[in-house]
Each structure stands twice: as C-alpha cells, then as structure tokens.
Design a protein around this motif. Sequence first.
Motif, PDB file in Angstrom:
ATOM      1  N   LEU A  46      22.473  -4.018  -5.262  1.00  0.00           N
ATOM      2  CA  LEU A  46      21.999  -5.399  -5.350  1.00  0.00           C
ATOM      3  C   LEU A  46      22.530  -6.253  -4.212  1.00  0.00           C
ATOM      4  CD1 LEU A  46      22.136  -6.523  -9.083  1.00  0.00           C
ATOM      5  CD2 LEU A  46      20.254  -6.852  -7.513  1.00  0.00           C
ATOM      6  N   GLY A  47      23.755  -5.935  -3.769  1.00  0.00           N
ATOM      7  CA  GLY A  47      24.364  -6.724  -2.716  1.00  0.00           C
ATOM      8  C   GLY A  47      23.601  -6.617  -1.411  1.00  0.00           C
ATOM      9  N   LEU A  48      23.075  -5.435  -1.153  1.00  0.00           N
ATOM     10  CA  LEU A  48      22.377  -5.208   0.107  1.00  0.00           C
ATOM     11  C   LEU A  48      21.172  -6.132   0.249  1.00  0.00           C
ATOM     12  CD1 LEU A  48      22.511  -3.132   2.476  1.00  0.00           C
ATOM     13  CD2 LEU A  48      20.712  -1.917   1.293  1.00  0.00           C
ATOM     14  N   VAL A  49      20.527  -6.433  -0.867  1.00  0.00           N
ATOM     15  CA  VAL A  49      19.289  -7.178  -0.780  1.00  0.00           C
ATOM     16  C   VAL A  49      19.492  -8.685  -0.926  1.00  0.00           C
ATOM     17  CG1 VAL A  49      17.929  -5.250  -1.556  1.00  0.00           C
ATOM     18  CG2 VAL A  49      18.798  -6.849  -3.227  1.00  0.00           C
ATOM     19  N   ALA A  50      20.664  -9.085  -1.391  1.00  0.00           N
ATOM     20  CA  ALA A  50      20.904 -10.515  -1.611  1.00  0.00           C
ATOM     21  C   ALA A  50      20.675 -11.298  -0.326  1.00  0.00           C
ATOM     22  CB  ALA A  50      22.324 -10.737  -2.116  1.00  0.00           C
ATOM     23  N   ARG A  51      21.022 -10.676   0.780  1.00  0.00           N
ATOM     24  CA  ARG A  51      20.952 -11.376   2.052  1.00  0.00           C
ATOM     25  C   ARG A  51      19.531 -11.452   2.608  1.00  0.00           C
ATOM     26  NH1 ARG A  51      24.802 -12.688   5.971  1.00  0.00           N
ATOM     27  NH2 ARG A  51      24.059 -12.495   8.105  1.00  0.00           N
ATOM     28  N   TYR A  52      18.724 -10.432   2.346  1.00  0.00           N
ATOM     29  CA  TYR A  52      17.456 -10.344   3.067  1.00  0.00           C
ATOM     30  C   TYR A  52      16.204 -10.555   2.219  1.00  0.00           C
ATOM     31  CZ  TYR A  52      20.717  -7.964   6.127  1.00  0.00           C
ATOM     32  OH  TYR A  52      21.795  -7.651   6.895  1.00  0.00           O
ATOM     33  N   ALA A  53      16.243 -10.136   0.963  1.00  0.00           N
ATOM     34  CA  ALA A  53      14.995 -10.074   0.208  1.00  0.00           C
ATOM     35  C   ALA A  53      14.516 -11.459  -0.201  1.00  0.00           C
ATOM     36  CB  ALA A  53      15.184  -9.203  -1.025  1.00  0.00           C
ATOM     37  N   THR A  96      14.847 -14.060  -5.114  1.00  0.00           N
ATOM     38  CA  THR A  96      16.214 -13.556  -5.023  1.00  0.00           C
ATOM     39  C   THR A  96      17.244 -14.548  -5.554  1.00  0.00           C
ATOM     40  OG1 THR A  96      15.510 -12.380  -3.076  1.00  0.00           O
ATOM     41  CG2 THR A  96      17.861 -12.534  -3.421  1.00  0.00           C
ATOM     42  N   LEU A 154      19.458 -13.739  -8.889  1.00  0.00           N
ATOM     43  CA  LEU A 154      20.890 -13.456  -8.767  1.00  0.00           C
ATOM     44  C   LEU A 154      21.734 -14.541  -9.423  1.00  0.00           C
ATOM     45  CD1 LEU A 154      21.257 -12.062  -5.143  1.00  0.00           C
ATOM     46  CD2 LEU A 154      21.263 -10.805  -7.268  1.00  0.00           C
ATOM     47  N   PRO A 176      28.130  -6.031   1.701  1.00  0.00           N
ATOM     48  CA  PRO A 176      27.212  -6.962   1.067  1.00  0.00           C
ATOM     49  C   PRO A 176      27.722  -7.397  -0.298  1.00  0.00           C
ATOM     50  CG  PRO A 176      26.340  -4.723   0.963  1.00  0.00           C
ATOM     51  CD  PRO A 176      27.669  -4.637   1.634  1.00  0.00           C
ATOM     52  N   GLY A 177      27.506  -8.646  -0.621  1.00  0.00           N
ATOM     53  CA  GLY A 177      27.924  -9.155  -1.927  1.00  0.00           C
ATOM     54  C   GLY A 177      26.720  -9.571  -2.738  1.00  0.00           C
ATOM     55  N   VAL A 178      26.934  -9.874  -4.007  1.00  0.00           N
ATOM     56  CA  VAL A 178      25.813 -10.250  -4.854  1.00  0.00           C
ATOM     57  C   VAL A 178      25.754 -11.755  -5.094  1.00  0.00           C
ATOM     58  CG1 VAL A 178      25.568  -8.041  -6.006  1.00  0.00           C
ATOM     59  CG2 VAL A 178      27.166  -9.713  -6.917  1.00  0.00           C
ATOM     60  N   GLU A 205      26.186 -15.069   0.401  1.00  0.00           N
ATOM     61  CA  GLU A 205      25.522 -14.066   1.226  1.00  0.00           C
ATOM     62  C   GLU A 205      24.661 -14.699   2.302  1.00  0.00           C
ATOM     63  OE1 GLU A 205      25.315 -10.659   1.889  1.00  0.00           O
ATOM     64  OE2 GLU A 205      27.206 -11.133   0.926  1.00  0.00           O
ATOM     65  N   ARG A 206      23.925 -15.741   1.916  1.00  0.00           N
ATOM     66  CA  ARG A 206      23.008 -16.351   2.866  1.00  0.00           C
ATOM     67  C   ARG A 206      23.749 -17.173   3.912  1.00  0.00           C
ATOM     68  NH1 ARG A 206      17.221 -15.223   2.144  1.00  0.00           N
ATOM     69  NH2 ARG A 206      17.418 -13.732   0.470  1.00  0.00           N
TER      70      ARG A 206
END
Lengths: 336, 335
Positions: A222-229, A246, A250, B265-267, B272-273
């Motif tokens: 889930l962490g991988l996608v938090a930034r991009y999706a 997103t 989240l 990466p974090g949740v 994150e952004r």
Amino acid sequence: MGEEKKTLLEVKDLRVSFFVDGSEIKSVGGVSYQVREQEIIAIVGESGCGKSVTQMSTLQLIPSPPGRILGGEILFEGKNLLSFKPESREMRRIRGKKISMIFQEPMTSLNPVFTIGNQISEVIRLHKGVNRREAWEEGTKALEAVGIPDPAARMKNYPFEMSGGMRQRVLIAIAVACGSRLIIADEPTTALDVTTQAQVMELLVRLVREKGTSLIVVTHNLGLVARYADRIYVMYAGRVVESGCTKDLLKHPSHPYTKGLLGSVPRLDGDRNQELIPIRGVPPKLDGLTDRCAFLPRCPYPCEACKNRPYPGLRPAGENHMTACYVDIQGGDYDE
Amino acid sequence: MMNERQDPLLKVSHLRMHFPMIKGLIPKACAYVKAVEDVSFEIEKGKTLGLVGESGCGKTTIGKCILRVHEATSGTVLFHGQNILDMSRKEHRQVRRKIQMIFQDPYGSLDPRQTAFDIVREMYVADGATHSREEAAKRVNELMTLVGRPPELGSRYPHEMSGGQRQRLGIARALACSPELLICDEPVSALDVSIQAQVINLFKRLQRELSLSYLFIAHDLVVVRHIADQIIVMYLGHIVEVAEAEELCRKPYHPYTQALLSAIPGVDYDAERARERIVLEGEVPSPTKAPSGCPFHPRCPYASEACQRKMPKMKQVKPGHQVACYRVDWERKCD
C-alpha cells in the motif's frame, strides 16, 4: 481531478476460474474497475487475491486449460476484448502496442538467448512497421529515455549481463517504446532493492506522465502506491472490497480489510512498544468460497447481516468511494 | 566503545570475510570478494540488534560467519566471552545449540518429508541426552503452543501449511534447543502483509517471555525499527552507521541511511505526497569491483576527493550513535 477524462479501460463483472483436479478455484469472482485516460490506478491485495489474474485476463494471457474466463466484459477503446480469441490478430495488435505489461520478474520476462537490442527492436518492428535499422535506432533511444548509461553498447548485451534494476528499466523501455495507451505493471519493483525500487518507480511514473499514458500498478504494498496512484482498488479473495481515490481511501479506510492492512504495517513514526494489529487468521482457500463475504472469518466486526446475507457488493461510502461491507465502521475504533 | 555495564552475550570484533574467486586448471585464488570488512558489534542479553542493508551488503554473511557456516577470514566472535571461531568441532557443537538461525524462505528450510512434529522433535532430541517419548512429545507440543500453532496440526507436512504457519514452525524448531541468540535472516519478508504483523508480534512476545536476543537481518528499515533496539546500516560489507533504532530513523547522518529512509514508501497520504525523496544515482556495485575508499562514494551526492581515497573511520556523533562519513563534522555544525 479526472472528472472530464474519458474512460480508457472498463472491466465489468469479470469472472475467472481455474479448474484443477476436479475443483473450481474462483480466482476472480466478479471484478469491475475502470481506468481513465492519463490516470494511475493501483490494485492492491495479498498473494492469491486475484490481482494478477485480473490483469492477465485483460490481455488474455490466462493459460487455458486450466484457466477459463467465465464471464464479464473488458471494454478497451469501446471494444470488448473478450470477444476476440486470445490468438487472434486483434488481440496481438493490442498486446504490446495498445496495452503493454511489465512483469515482476525481470529475468524471466526477457529471453536469455537474445540481446536486449534484439528484443526491443522486435517489438518496435512488429508494431510500427519500420525496418531493422530504424527499429534498432529507436530502441537505442528508448534505452536512453529510461536512463541506461551508454545505450548503444547496452543494446548488444544479454539480459544476464545486467542487474535487476537495469533489466526492469529495459522492460519499461519496451513497454513505452510503442506508445501504448495503457501500461500494466505487475509488482514492478518487488524483486528490487529499496533504493532501486525508488528509482524505478520514479522513472515509470515520470514516463507515464510525460507520454500521457494510463498506468495500472498491481502491488501488495500500500505504501508504494500512496505516493503515485490517483485511485486504489483493494482486492480480497477475488473481489474488489474497497475502491476510492487514494487520499480518501488511505485517510478514511472503510472496509475492515483495508483498515486491517493499514494497521498491520509498522510505521516510521509509530510507537515501537505498541504491538502491531495483525489481521487474525489466514486468507481463505479459493476453492471453497461461498456467497458470503470472504473476509467474514477474519473480520473483527462481524454482524448478523454478514452471516445471513450474501456478499454485499460495492456500495457508496463517500464521494467516489465504494466499499463492500454491511457494517459502517467509518471512524470506528479498530480495537481488536 | 559502548558502555560496559554488562558483559555482552555476543561480541563480534573486526570480522572479515573474503571469499576467494578461484580460477584456472590449477585452482588458485585470483581475486577476493570482500563480503564483510572489519565489522564489530555487540548484542546484549534480551536485546535485538537490527542489521539493515541492500542485497550484497554482507548482512547474511555476518550471520553465517557467527554460525561458522562460513569460516571467517579474520576477527573474533565472542559468545559468553568464548571465541566461537577458535573452538574445536566438539566444543562448537555444544555452543551452536545456543545460537539458532531462522531463514527467509521457511519452505526451503523445512524437510518436505517430515511432519511438523518430527521437524521440531528432531531438533529437541539432538542434544545427545536421552529423552523419553512422552517427554519429547510434551516439549514439542509446548513449543508449538508457544509459537501459536495448534499442536493438533503436528501431523501436517510443510507443503500443507501456509507461509505464516511455516515460519512459525521454523521458529518452533529454532526454539527446540532453548537458544539464547536467534539469528533471523529476513524472517518476514516472504510473508504477506497481514501475516507479517502476526510474526513480528510473535518475535516480540517470545523475546519478552524467554529473554532471547536477536540478530535481526532485514532490508526493510521500518520493520527493523519496530523490532530492534539498535540498528546497524551496512553498505558493501562496511558498517556505515550505528544508532539506537529511533534515533537512527529520526536523525540519520550517513547519506546512504538518509537515502534508504527516504526510499521507504509509507501509507500516510499527506506525508507521502509532501515528502522530498532522495533518489540515488546508479546501483549497488558488485562486491568484486568494490570502489576504493568509501564504498558509497560513486553514488553519494556529497562525495569529495577524500572519500575516494580512504574509508572514513567510525565517528561518534552522540553517545551510541556512530557514523562512518567525512561529512559528519560539517553536518553536526549545521544542527
């Protein structure tokens, strides 16, 4: 954000089963999702939840037998891809040209006996109808675009001469070389080291943004996608259990499974002495699924409706936010 | 080096492991892979030391040197004050029961032809003493319960179990000879997220109940921070930074640690952004062609000439926090 953008891919009620030793394994049991133009979506779930099988179905890459697509529609640019035979000319034009796929294992998805240049230019030659030399030149440019140093020399390398990160870059180069409209990346960084993971993800997202391609990232992280999706679909036991943008998903997860996933990962700013809250039990076996919610045996909030009524299906839980749960646990404490 | 309140359970000093690369008809070492270079650390009883780094940094090799799976090139490994590396086979066999290993792939490390019960029992009875059948069965069932595996499932074979169950079995086996130190090599990275948390909690509970010490080897800094008291960050066989777990994640000094932390990466959506990400150039070089001086300098955004010449020595920035980087003094001034 993407309100006015057109839908590029729409999957409706896709059902895929594998028939092994007389039993039916319901790998995908009615999954619907859509990808708009220039959108990055993520499909998140644990191993065996059907996330990869769903993506393989889009390109009709399911080995059959034992697999069989039992129903549903996959609409891409207005055409139902499932109406084409897997080996038909139409499907072949779509694979690699309109929709490309990047697989998890960069070693096994490149052919070990051909050079990198051979494999890139083959794709370009097939889909763009250019001659060998032009294809080779374009391939070199593609390698340069993904940040491989000395691309002209690298074209003559074999896959084994490259590191994992390099190979994954080559796959990305192949995927973007033909100007696909949609790229499906199945666990693109799982096999890589942490710092290489960051490089590859940044690269992939940058290229996708530059070219205006849509991207589906399939991952368990889930962490991988938090930034991009832009949007996330969470899958469990062959079904989508929650979907939403997103930020919303989240910050205000609604399905107990999503909540559980978020609660079970340690955080950098978390209290070390506090125990993680795992999801109890184990994922279900896919050959014995009933029409009830598959998460019920592990759910901390089972209610009467869950036990007596069939799987609820996705229902609105907020703006652009859907969840498949009878219990409204928004804001509820997760104190199991 | 560190405060000497208590004798450490394990003390590793100047450990080196060079693997010869053998070539030719008459076998001869033509070069060495310097997998581990001058590594020293201590583990106190009941504590956890985390060992973090990317593939090829030598973290697993250290674990294997302690167990003498690899015979270290030089250095000492003191366990209860005795040097393991000098022991005869017979002496070592006794000590080895006290240091057990848990592997990343629980499937590959379990005998597919043995049932869960037999796998654990074999380990328990291997101490040379006589055990009655009942006593062994009782102990095995105790161990199974301890790791949260219903003893009724003892008749199952590894292929009938899920990944989490297999890892629990691997832990039960390691505990069968009442070890004092567990070397856990990526014990949760092959598991699904929801199962990972169960196993991490199990590790913490076992440590509390049995006052075990762990050498916890992993690439995931977040997981290691959660379980370890102290963390060592390695890069290409060298220790680049050592600190208390929270301190290291809050204020990393070494550029590699900083990059490693920023790559995770974090949740948390907002964090994150908003986060600036340090994306390193290039990749980890192969240990056969390790760069001169500081091994990190080809990828380091702050590399200077000095870095190319000589590996910087470990410097203390705070009590218990040491960094091997020339830039540290400058960074500290900025604090």
